[in-house]
Write an enzyme that holds these catalytic residues in place. Structure first.
Site, PDB file in Angstrom:
ATOM      1  N   SER A 118       6.651   3.783   4.533  1.00 22.58           N
ATOM      2  CA  SER A 118       5.613   2.336   4.816  1.00 22.58           C
ATOM      3  C   SER A 118       6.339   1.781   6.117  1.00 22.58           C
ATOM      4  O   SER A 118       6.096   2.273   7.124  1.00 22.58           O
ATOM      5  CB  SER A 118       5.885   1.450   3.494  1.00 22.58           C
ATOM      6  OG  SER A 118       5.563   2.381   2.323  1.00 22.58           O
ATOM      7  N   HIS A 141       1.077   5.689   4.494  1.00 24.31           N
ATOM      8  CA  HIS A 141      -0.102   5.399   3.780  1.00 24.31           C
ATOM      9  C   HIS A 141      -0.478   3.952   4.199  1.00 24.31           C
ATOM     10  O   HIS A 141      -0.100   3.376   4.728  1.00 24.31           O
ATOM     11  CB  HIS A 141       0.554   5.205   2.301  1.00 24.31           C
ATOM     12  CG  HIS A 141       1.485   4.141   1.950  1.00 24.31           C
ATOM     13  ND1 HIS A 141       1.004   2.855   1.246  1.00 24.31           N
ATOM     14  CD2 HIS A 141       2.513   4.002   2.197  1.00 24.31           C
ATOM     15  CE1 HIS A 141       2.059   2.184   1.087  1.00 24.31           C
ATOM     16  NE2 HIS A 141       3.044   2.864   1.812  1.00 24.31           N
TER      17      HIS A 141
END
Lengths: 240, 69
Positions: A118, A141
């Site tokens: 992330s 993501h």
């Protein structure tokens, strides 16, 4: 300072120490040798504006940022190795650390060990050179608010804007293109219950996110290369 | 806003619990926010200083225990 009545016992003890106490370990040991290479570990959750519950292992940005200033400022510190094993965290805090790293004139090398997921991705690419260990993973993501149904278009636009900040940073500081990054971010079928892509070691290098697969030896030799290069070229401005 | 692979409910587990009270303490000229740990020790929560070099002091990193006699 006179002793105030009604203070809890611990506070009285602390107050006594403030005035009379001797500490076992002096905070600064005079004459302590400054190491030429410093190592900064970005672990667990990157904590931002909210103090996370104590069960989380966290990296506190309000501590890391002055440390980076100190490293940049100290002429005895020649290089910085940033070791990442993070599950992500606060966007603002993560981007703040990434921007600080990027604009430092002190040579920096990042090493992704275990995971750099992330918001860890922009921090990893912010260093002058990035290394990933063969088994380390990076999850790319989308940003989302879990458990919340996005019903208002403005909310979606806000999330999109946040996402663009992260995408832009990664694209500007690595070899990956916006299209490839977006494609990885929104890929379905790769993660069991989610949208996104998991990159393992070599794959992160192949897509251009990270520069090389290696370990601590690789990272440190790259750092010393950068340091010697920098000492020949002379200091360069970090404000491009 | 969190951007993490850990589910939000796991990150925020225990957020409703009262945080441990902290105090400010000056040791060796360095002001710190600490969490008391018994009578003669405290855990460093953060350093409060405008001198960046203070943040590199080894014994006073957040989470380390400062002791006194």
């Amino acid at each position: 300072m006179s002793e105030q009545p009604g203070l809890p016992e611990e506070e009285v003890t602390l107050q006594t120490i403030k005035e009379l106490g001797q500490v076992e370990l002096p905070p600064t040991s005079p004459g302590a040798e400054v190491q030429p290479y410093h190592c900064l570990t970005i672990i667990g959750q990157i904590e931002g504006h909210m103090v996370l519950p104590p069960r989380n292992k966290t990296t506190k940005y309000e501590h890391v940022i002055p440390q980076l200033v100190a490293i940049e400022q100290n002429p005895k510190i020649k290089g910085l190795l940033v070791v990442l094993n993070t599950v992500g965290g606060d966007i603002e805090a993560g981007l703040a650390i990434a921007e600080m790293l990027k604009t430092m004139t002190t040579p920096t090398v990042s090493l992704v060990l275990g995971g750099g997921h992330s918001i860890g991705a922009p921090i990893a690419v912010a260093a002058d050179y990035s290394v990933i260990s063969a088994t380390a993973t990076m999850t790319i993501h989308p940003i989302r608010l879990s458990g919340l149904v996005i019903g208002v278009p403005q909310t979606y636009e806000y999330l999109d804007k946040m996402q663009d900040r992260v995408i832009r940073f990664i694209v500007e500081h690595s070899r990956v293109s916006t299209d490839v990054l977006r494609d990885m971010m929104f890929r379905t079928g790769e993660l069991v219950r989610d949208v996104g892509t998991v990159l393992v070691g070599e794959e992160a290098v192949r897509v251009g996110l990270i520069d090389e697969v290696g370990g601590v030896g690789t990272a440190l030799s790259r750092l010393s290369q950068l340091v010697s290069q920098r000492s020949i070229e002379g200091p360069v401005g970090g404000m491009q | 806003m969190l951007y993490t692979v850990v589910p939000l409910e796991d990150v925020l587990e225990g957020i409703d619990q009262e945080p441990t009270p902290t105090f400010e303490l000056t040791i060796g000229g360095l002001l710190m926010e600490v969490e008391p740990q018994g009578d003669f020790a405290a855990k460093v929560v953060r350093i409060i200083s405008s001198n960046p070099q203070d943040y590199l002091v080894e014994n006073c990193q957040p989470g380390s225990i400062v002791r006194w006699t």
